[in-house]
Structures are given as structure tokens and as C-alpha cells.
Design a protein around this motif. Structure first.
Motif, mmCIF file in Angstrom:
data_model
loop_
_atom_site.group_PDB
_atom_site.id
_atom_site.type_symbol
_atom_site.label_atom_id
_atom_site.label_comp_id
_atom_site.label_asym_id
_atom_site.label_seq_id
_atom_site.Cartn_x
_atom_site.Cartn_y
_atom_site.Cartn_z
ATOM 1 N N PRO A 90 23.207 -45.520 -80.690
ATOM 2 C CA PRO A 90 21.601 -45.123 -80.739
ATOM 3 C C PRO A 90 21.202 -44.007 -79.876
ATOM 4 C CG PRO A 90 21.935 -47.038 -79.598
ATOM 5 C CD PRO A 90 23.328 -46.756 -80.451
ATOM 6 N N ARG A 91 20.346 -42.984 -80.084
ATOM 7 C CA ARG A 91 20.060 -41.982 -79.266
ATOM 8 C C ARG A 91 19.249 -42.448 -78.036
ATOM 9 N NH1 ARG A 91 17.766 -37.070 -82.674
ATOM 10 N NH2 ARG A 91 18.152 -36.296 -80.344
ATOM 11 N N PRO A 92 19.351 -41.954 -76.838
ATOM 12 C CA PRO A 92 18.593 -42.479 -75.762
ATOM 13 C C PRO A 92 17.169 -42.185 -75.862
ATOM 14 C CG PRO A 92 19.951 -40.500 -75.057
ATOM 15 C CD PRO A 92 20.375 -40.962 -76.626
ATOM 16 N N ARG A 93 16.264 -42.898 -75.081
ATOM 17 C CA ARG A 93 14.946 -42.446 -75.396
ATOM 18 C C ARG A 93 14.414 -41.360 -74.635
ATOM 19 N NH1 ARG A 93 11.405 -47.187 -74.031
ATOM 20 N NH2 ARG A 93 9.705 -45.972 -74.487
ATOM 21 N N GLY A 94 13.497 -40.592 -75.116
ATOM 22 C CA GLY A 94 13.008 -39.439 -74.162
ATOM 23 C C GLY A 94 13.544 -38.086 -74.793
ATOM 24 N N ARG A 95 13.068 -37.088 -73.899
ATOM 25 C CA ARG A 95 13.639 -35.543 -74.266
ATOM 26 C C ARG A 95 14.922 -35.658 -73.754
ATOM 27 N NH1 ARG A 95 10.405 -30.569 -73.934
ATOM 28 N NH2 ARG A 95 12.027 -28.976 -73.859
#
Length: 188
Positions: A149-154
Motif C-alpha cells: 500500500p502507498r503511504p498516506r499524504g503527499r
């Protein structure tokens, strides 16, 4: 309405009577006791009576009386009815045909054809699972690597490749002399 039916019956034309002929016949019978809007009223009544089935609209804008209903068949003698009923077996009432559902009916398949319905029809012996709304998900590949999964945020501006440590920031030299305060500098 009764005057229209009487006028058509008195004209007794084979192909029906026109609206103008019906109107003239009513005017002749009424002898001038009609309102000024008589032709419009006759047209409205003819349209309503033909829609209700009281008159038959014939081609060419003509109207005729509907044919009389057929006479019911003469009842047979009671002795013959009893003989007919004794020979026949009692029959069960025929159920009404099933109502058709919404949408296009399914294609007719030859016997022995596998039934994989467009709506996910149940295979013989298995109940159908309820369908969810929207597009069905793609089938998952069992040999594909697990999805990270991709990390949260920009995302970071210049991410470092894996295995690299961030460069340490230069630390300013520390001095023993404390920094001057506002009053010492002359801002107050």
C-alpha cells in the motif's frame, strides 16, 4: 350523445357518416335550438365517443355504430351435458401465465448447453449470491507479488532510493558566547 347516435342510425350509411352529415342531421332535427359552438361540440363528442368505444371511427373521417354483440350460444339440454361430463375426467383450472420481468429476455439455448447466465445465474444446486452495484472487480492473479500500500499524504520531493541513508545536515558551530537579546541590540 343520444342525438349523435340517433343521427348516425337515421343516416344508415354503409361506410359510416361524416362529421358534417351528422351535424346537419342534428341541426335539421333541432330546428335552430342549437348553440353557436354546435360544430365544435359535435367534433368533441365524436372524438370522445370513439375513444370510449361507443362509436367506431371508420377510415376517411367517418363514424359508424359498433356492431351488435354476438348472441350467446343456446344452452344444450341437461341430459346431454350430464353424459358429456361423465365421459370426461375433471380438469384442473389453468394457472395464468407468469408475468415477464423487466429487460431483455434471455436467449433460447439448445438442450445441454452450459447455462452461464449474463446475470450470474446459479449453477445447478448452488444458490446465487446477491450482486453488488457497479463494475465487477478484475480477477486476481495468484502468482502476482503482494501489493504494497502507498503511504498516506503527499510524496516527498526527492525520495532516496532504497538502502541509502539521508545525508547529515551540517551543524553550526557552537560558541560559548550567548546570543544577544533584543534590549542589548537596541530594538527596545
Amino acid at each position: 350523445m343520444q342525438m349523435i347516435v340517433a343521427a348516425i342510425a337515421s343516416l344508415a350509411e354503409d361506410n359510416g357518416s361524416s362529421q358534417a352529415a351528422i351535424s346537419r342531421r342534428i341541426e335539421a332535427e333541432a330546428r335552430g335550438d342549437l348553440p353557436a359552438s354546435h360544430p365544435a361540440l359535435v367534433a368533441a363528442h365524436l372524438a370522445r365517443m370513439s375513444a370510449a368505444g361507443e362509436l367506431v371511427a371508420v377510415a376517411g373521417g367517418k363514424y359508424a355504430l359498433p356492431p351488435p354483440p354476438p348472441a350467446p350460444p343456446a344452452p344444450e339440454s341437461p341430459i346431454e351435458e350430464d353424459d358429456d361430463l361423465a365421459d370426461e375426467e375433471p380438469t384442473e383450472p389453468v394457472p395464468p401465465p407468469a408475468k415477464r420481468g423487466r429487460g431483455r429476455p434471455p436467449k433460447v439455448r439448445p438442450p445441454g448447453f452450459p447455462s452461464a447466465g449474463a446475470r450470474g445465474a446459479a449453477v445447478a444446486g448452488q444458490p446465487a449470491a446477491p450482486r453488488r452495484r457497479g463494475r465487477p472487480p478484475k480477477p486476481r492473479d495468484p502468482l502476482a507479488p503482494p501489493k504494497i500500500p502507498r503511504p498516506r499524504g503527499r510524496p516527498r520531493k526527492n525520495p532516496l532510493p532504497e538502502g541509502m541513508a539521508p545525508r547529515p545536515r551540517p551543524v553550526p558551530p557552537t560558541s560559548t558566547k550567548p546570543r544577544p537579546q533584543f534590549a542589548e541590540v537596541g530594538f527596545v
